[in-house]
Scaffold this motif. Sequence first.
Motif, PDB file in Angstrom:
ATOM      1  N   GLU A  68       1.046  -1.450  -0.192  1.00 22.02           N
ATOM      2  CA  GLU A  68       0.072  -0.136  -0.144  1.00 22.02           C
ATOM      3  C   GLU A  68       1.050   1.095  -0.205  1.00 22.02           C
ATOM      4  O   GLU A  68       1.961   1.041   0.980  1.00 22.02           O
ATOM      5  N   VAL A  69       0.584   2.161  -0.838  1.00 18.42           N
ATOM      6  CA  VAL A  69       1.318   3.479  -0.905  1.00 18.42           C
ATOM      7  C   VAL A  69       0.911   4.663  -0.111  1.00 18.42           C
ATOM      8  O   VAL A  69      -0.308   4.462   0.454  1.00 18.42           O
ATOM      9  N   GLN A  70       1.795   4.802   0.842  1.00 13.68           N
ATOM     10  CA  GLN A  70       1.409   5.859   2.094  1.00 13.68           C
ATOM     11  C   GLN A  70       2.797   7.178   1.884  1.00 13.68           C
ATOM     12  O   GLN A  70       3.739   6.714   2.103  1.00 13.68           O
ATOM     13  N   LEU A  71       2.262   7.841   2.129  1.00 16.28           N
ATOM     14  CA  LEU A  71       3.119   9.351   2.038  1.00 16.28           C
ATOM     15  C   LEU A  71       2.344  10.524   3.228  1.00 16.28           C
ATOM     16  O   LEU A  71       1.177  10.210   3.633  1.00 16.28           O
ATOM     17  N   VAL A  72       2.940  10.194   3.731  1.00 17.89           N
ATOM     18  CA  VAL A  72       2.621  10.549   5.713  1.00 17.89           C
ATOM     19  C   VAL A  72       3.490  11.584   6.042  1.00 17.89           C
ATOM     20  O   VAL A  72       3.976  11.776   6.047  1.00 17.89           O
ATOM     21  N   GLU A  73       2.394  12.976   6.330  1.00 20.40           N
ATOM     22  CA  GLU A  73       3.257  14.398   6.437  1.00 20.40           C
ATOM     23  C   GLU A  73       3.340  14.822   7.545  1.00 20.40           C
ATOM     24  O   GLU A  73       1.919  14.581   8.857  1.00 20.40           O
ATOM     25  N   SER A  74       4.072  15.494   8.572  1.00 21.27           N
ATOM     26  CA  SER A  74       3.983  15.722   9.916  1.00 21.27           C
ATOM     27  C   SER A  74       4.954  17.086   9.607  1.00 21.27           C
ATOM     28  O   SER A  74       5.655  17.182   8.910  1.00 21.27           O
ATOM     29  N   GLY A  75       5.059  17.440  11.177  1.00 19.00           N
ATOM     30  CA  GLY A  75       5.444  18.419  11.267  1.00 19.00           C
ATOM     31  C   GLY A  75       4.828  20.041  11.455  1.00 19.00           C
ATOM     32  O   GLY A  75       5.613  21.690  11.641  1.00 19.00           O
ATOM     33  N   GLY A  76       3.591  20.390  10.801  1.00 16.29           N
ATOM     34  CA  GLY A  76       3.023  21.353  10.799  1.00 16.29           C
ATOM     35  C   GLY A  76       2.508  21.899  11.974  1.00 16.29           C
ATOM     36  O   GLY A  76       2.995  21.312  12.938  1.00 16.29           O
ATOM     37  N   GLY A  77       2.273  23.241  12.150  1.00 12.89           N
ATOM     38  CA  GLY A  77       1.729  23.859  13.343  1.00 12.89           C
ATOM     39  C   GLY A  77       1.405  25.069  13.298  1.00 12.89           C
ATOM     40  O   GLY A  77       1.354  25.474  12.184  1.00 12.89           O
ATOM     41  N   LEU A  78       1.400  26.360  14.770  1.00 18.14           N
ATOM     42  CA  LEU A  78       1.316  27.346  14.428  1.00 18.14           C
ATOM     43  C   LEU A  78       2.626  27.817  14.702  1.00 18.14           C
ATOM     44  O   LEU A  78       3.014  27.599  15.926  1.00 18.14           O
ATOM     45  N   VAL A  79       3.025  28.832  14.235  1.00 18.32           N
ATOM     46  CA  VAL A  79       4.253  29.934  14.617  1.00 18.32           C
ATOM     47  C   VAL A  79       4.264  31.451  14.082  1.00 18.32           C
ATOM     48  O   VAL A  79       3.560  31.749  13.059  1.00 18.32           O
ATOM     49  N   GLN A  80       5.283  32.111  14.778  1.00 19.71           N
ATOM     50  CA  GLN A  80       4.566  33.430  14.196  1.00 19.71           C
ATOM     51  C   GLN A  80       5.289  33.909  13.086  1.00 19.71           C
ATOM     52  O   GLN A  80       6.507  33.135  12.557  1.00 19.71           O
ATOM     53  N   ALA A  81       5.356  34.200  12.537  1.00 17.36           N
ATOM     54  CA  ALA A  81       5.494  35.811  11.958  1.00 17.36           C
ATOM     55  C   ALA A  81       7.510  35.548  11.836  1.00 17.36           C
ATOM     56  O   ALA A  81       7.707  35.704  12.774  1.00 17.36           O
ATOM     57  N   GLY A  82       8.268  34.995  10.774  1.00 19.35           N
ATOM     58  CA  GLY A  82       9.331  34.919  11.197  1.00 19.35           C
ATOM     59  C   GLY A  82      10.549  33.487  11.568  1.00 19.35           C
ATOM     60  O   GLY A  82      11.347  33.586  11.871  1.00 19.35           O
ATOM     61  N   GLY A  83       8.761  32.841  12.474  1.00 19.68           N
ATOM     62  CA  GLY A  83      10.275  32.012  12.772  1.00 19.68           C
ATOM     63  C   GLY A  83       9.955  30.731  11.743  1.00 19.68           C
ATOM     64  O   GLY A  83      10.364  31.306  10.427  1.00 19.68           O
ATOM     65  N   SER A  84      10.658  29.133  12.074  1.00 16.93           N
ATOM     66  CA  SER A  84      11.063  28.766  11.387  1.00 16.93           C
ATOM     67  C   SER A  84       9.606  26.409  11.770  1.00 16.93           C
ATOM     68  O   SER A  84       9.248  26.664  12.696  1.00 16.93           O
ATOM     69  N   LEU A  85       9.705  26.154  10.578  1.00 16.27           N
ATOM     70  CA  LEU A  85       9.112  24.816  10.873  1.00 16.27           C
ATOM     71  C   LEU A  85      10.040  23.731  10.099  1.00 16.27           C
ATOM     72  O   LEU A  85       9.944  24.585   9.032  1.00 16.27           O
ATOM     73  N   ARG A  86      10.144  22.598  10.180  1.00 14.74           N
ATOM     74  CA  ARG A  86      10.023  21.420   9.047  1.00 14.74           C
ATOM     75  C   ARG A  86       9.467  20.886   9.131  1.00 14.74           C
ATOM     76  O   ARG A  86       8.498  19.621  10.359  1.00 14.74           O
ATOM     77  N   LEU A  87       9.007  20.230   7.437  1.00 17.91           N
ATOM     78  CA  LEU A  87       7.832  19.034   7.882  1.00 17.91           C
ATOM     79  C   LEU A  87       9.091  18.031   7.510  1.00 17.91           C
ATOM     80  O   LEU A  87       9.470  18.821   6.527  1.00 17.91           O
ATOM     81  N   SER A  88       8.350  17.159   7.475  1.00 17.29           N
ATOM     82  CA  SER A  88       8.033  15.684   6.860  1.00 17.29           C
ATOM     83  C   SER A  88       7.299  14.321   6.026  1.00 17.29           C
ATOM     84  O   SER A  88       5.666  15.049   6.603  1.00 17.29           O
ATOM     85  N   CYS A  89       7.798  13.881   5.141  1.00 15.20           N
ATOM     86  CA  CYS A  89       6.988  13.274   4.452  1.00 15.20           C
ATOM     87  C   CYS A  89       7.620  11.789   4.168  1.00 15.20           C
ATOM     88  O   CYS A  89       8.780  12.026   3.699  1.00 15.20           O
ATOM     89  N   ALA A  90       7.527  10.822   4.973  1.00 14.14           N
ATOM     90  CA  ALA A  90       7.461   9.717   4.563  1.00 14.14           C
ATOM     91  C   ALA A  90       6.961   8.797   4.126  1.00 14.14           C
ATOM     92  O   ALA A  90       5.468   8.826   3.806  1.00 14.14           O
ATOM     93  N   ALA A  91       7.451   8.621   3.345  1.00 19.82           N
ATOM     94  CA  ALA A  91       6.458   7.771   1.795  1.00 19.82           C
ATOM     95  C   ALA A  91       7.379   5.628   2.134  1.00 19.82           C
ATOM     96  O   ALA A  91       8.369   5.338   2.873  1.00 19.82           O
ATOM     97  N   SER A  92       6.837   5.249   1.115  1.00 20.59           N
ATOM     98  CA  SER A  92       6.354   3.897   2.426  1.00 20.59           C
ATOM     99  C   SER A  92       5.308   3.804   0.495  1.00 20.59           C
ATOM    100  O   SER A  92       4.362   3.853  -0.234  1.00 20.59           O
ATOM    101  N   GLY A  93       5.552   2.126   0.482  1.00 26.35           N
ATOM    102  CA  GLY A  93       4.688   1.262  -0.954  1.00 26.35           C
ATOM    103  C   GLY A  93       5.031   2.099  -2.397  1.00 26.35           C
ATOM    104  O   GLY A  93       4.505   1.336  -3.312  1.00 26.35           O
TER     105      GLY A  93
END
Length: 129
Positions: A1-26
């Motif tokens: 089964e193909v899966q793409l799973v994102e993580s790392g989103g959220g709430l941040v103030q302007a000027g801030g940083s986030l790192r998103l991840s995408c784990a793939a399988s299948g």
Amino acid sequence: EVQLVESGGGLVQAGGSLRLSCAASGFTFDDYAIGWFRQAPGKGREGVSCISSSDISTYYADSVKGRFTISSDNAKNTVYLQMNSLRPEDTAVYYCAAVPSGPGHGRSYYLSSLWYDYWGQGTQVTVSS
């Protein structure tokens, strides 16, 4: 089964940083490029960035160039999107997706959602002003 799973989103103030991840399988990770797209309320889906494993090329939308960096850990079948200097207009649901990679394809191909076979469920990014 193909899966793409994102993580790392959220709430941040302007000027801030986030790192998103995408784990793939299948599916065979090396045969595909992984792209990030985003969709804000009332707007269409926008191609943000893509990394192609076939030639290790990276592509960025003009709106994020210089602020976002895409990278890949092929041993983990995971793609990351480092987002710095975030702005309120970056607020959206971010999706990762997989598209067959290969020679002859360029930026317009990899940043268009038309050609993508597999999609994740999305992760919300909210940037407050």
